[in-house]
Write a protein that holds these residues in place. Structure first.
Motif, mmCIF file in Angstrom:
data_model
loop_
_atom_site.group_PDB
_atom_site.id
_atom_site.type_symbol
_atom_site.label_atom_id
_atom_site.label_comp_id
_atom_site.label_asym_id
_atom_site.label_seq_id
_atom_site.Cartn_x
_atom_site.Cartn_y
_atom_site.Cartn_z
ATOM 1 N N ALA A 80 0.833 -1.202 0.000
ATOM 2 C CA ALA A 80 0.000 0.000 0.000
ATOM 3 C C ALA A 80 0.867 1.252 0.000
ATOM 4 N N ALA A 81 1.963 1.231 0.761
ATOM 5 C CA ALA A 81 2.860 2.384 0.798
ATOM 6 C C ALA A 81 3.519 2.600 -0.564
ATOM 7 N N ALA A 82 3.927 1.522 -1.207
ATOM 8 C CA ALA A 82 4.582 1.634 -2.516
ATOM 9 C C ALA A 82 3.615 2.167 -3.572
ATOM 10 N N ALA A 83 2.358 1.723 -3.509
ATOM 11 C CA ALA A 83 1.361 2.150 -4.489
ATOM 12 C C ALA A 83 0.654 3.441 -4.095
ATOM 13 N N LYS A 84 0.914 3.912 -2.876
ATOM 14 C CA LYS A 84 0.279 5.129 -2.358
ATOM 15 C C LYS A 84 -1.241 4.983 -2.306
ATOM 16 N N VAL A 85 -1.688 3.854 -1.739
ATOM 17 C CA VAL A 85 -3.115 3.633 -1.527
ATOM 18 C C VAL A 85 -3.336 3.393 -0.031
#
Length: 227
Positions: A80-85
């Protein structure tokens, strides 16, 4: 990605194929319940109360034997952090999609009888996976790997949620929250998501998915904070 009316028919056939394995549990195992582990792993620490012992997390190749999305909280937060979700949204999607067994052999049996299956713990269809993976860090992976690699399924779902968020109208005309619209997009496709954002009311199937998302929302947040 949705829990269609055809699930019972497909599940019955897939379970028959899955149950034929030498290591399968007895025939009374439910088609809607992941098979119980044949071994019990002792907790790494003693319980702090006189109640029931904490349930150990399955590891390695047996992760599916006692499947709970909360077991993958670390991977959910990382992807989620990598995809910014929103990690809570990603975790809630996994809970929404946990209605069927995720034993890799079961999913491969399902793949042989369904012309358009959804694979992995995020129940992703081939078209969604291949559209999402273009230009991603997992561009060299394949959709067929999803049953065996829950971390890949989580990463793909995270980036698919990001793609859906980018395709939302700038000013939705609905009382639905942004994360609810994105979840509906995951379930019903981006075209329907945009229609819901314009004020179209979800149909029975989409509404059922939305209701489950709301039921799973607080649990999803707790799974992330306790990991």
């Amino acid at each position: 990605m949705s829990k269609g009316w055809w699930w019972l028919a497909i599940g019955a056939v897939a379970v028959a194929a899955w149950a034929a394995r030498p290591d399968s549990p007895d025939a009374e195992t439910s088609a809607d319940t992941p098979p119980a582990s044949t071994t019990t792993k002792a907790p790494t620490s003693a319980p702090t109360s006189t109640g029931s012992k904490p349930k150990p997390k399955p590891t390695g190749a047996d992760w599916w034997t006692d499947y709970d999305p909360a077991h993958f909280a670390v991977q959910v937060k990382r992807s989620a952090a990598a995809a910014k979700v929103d990690p809570q949204l990603l975790m809630a999607i996994l809970y929404n999609e946990s209605y069927k067994p995720h034993d890799p052999e079961f999913e491969r049996a399902w793949l042989r009888i369904d012309s358009n299956p959804a694979l992995g713990i995020a129940n992703m269809h081939r078209a969604a996976f291949e559209d999402t993976q273009r230009g991603s860090r997992f561009a060299g992976r394949t959709w067929e790997e999803l049953p065996d690699h829950p971390e890949l399924a989580i990463e793909a779902a995270a980036w698919h949620l990001r793609d859906l968020a980018a395709r939302l109208p700038g000013k939705p005309r609905t009382d639905l929250k942004k994360h609810e619209l994105i979840a509906l997009g995951y379930n019903a496709g981006q075209g329907n998501m945009r229609a819901f954002a314009r004020g179209v009311k979800p149909g029975p199937q989409a509404q059922s998915y939305l209701d489950r998302l709301r039921d799973n929302w607080d649990k999803s947040g707790e799974a992330l904070t306790t990991s």
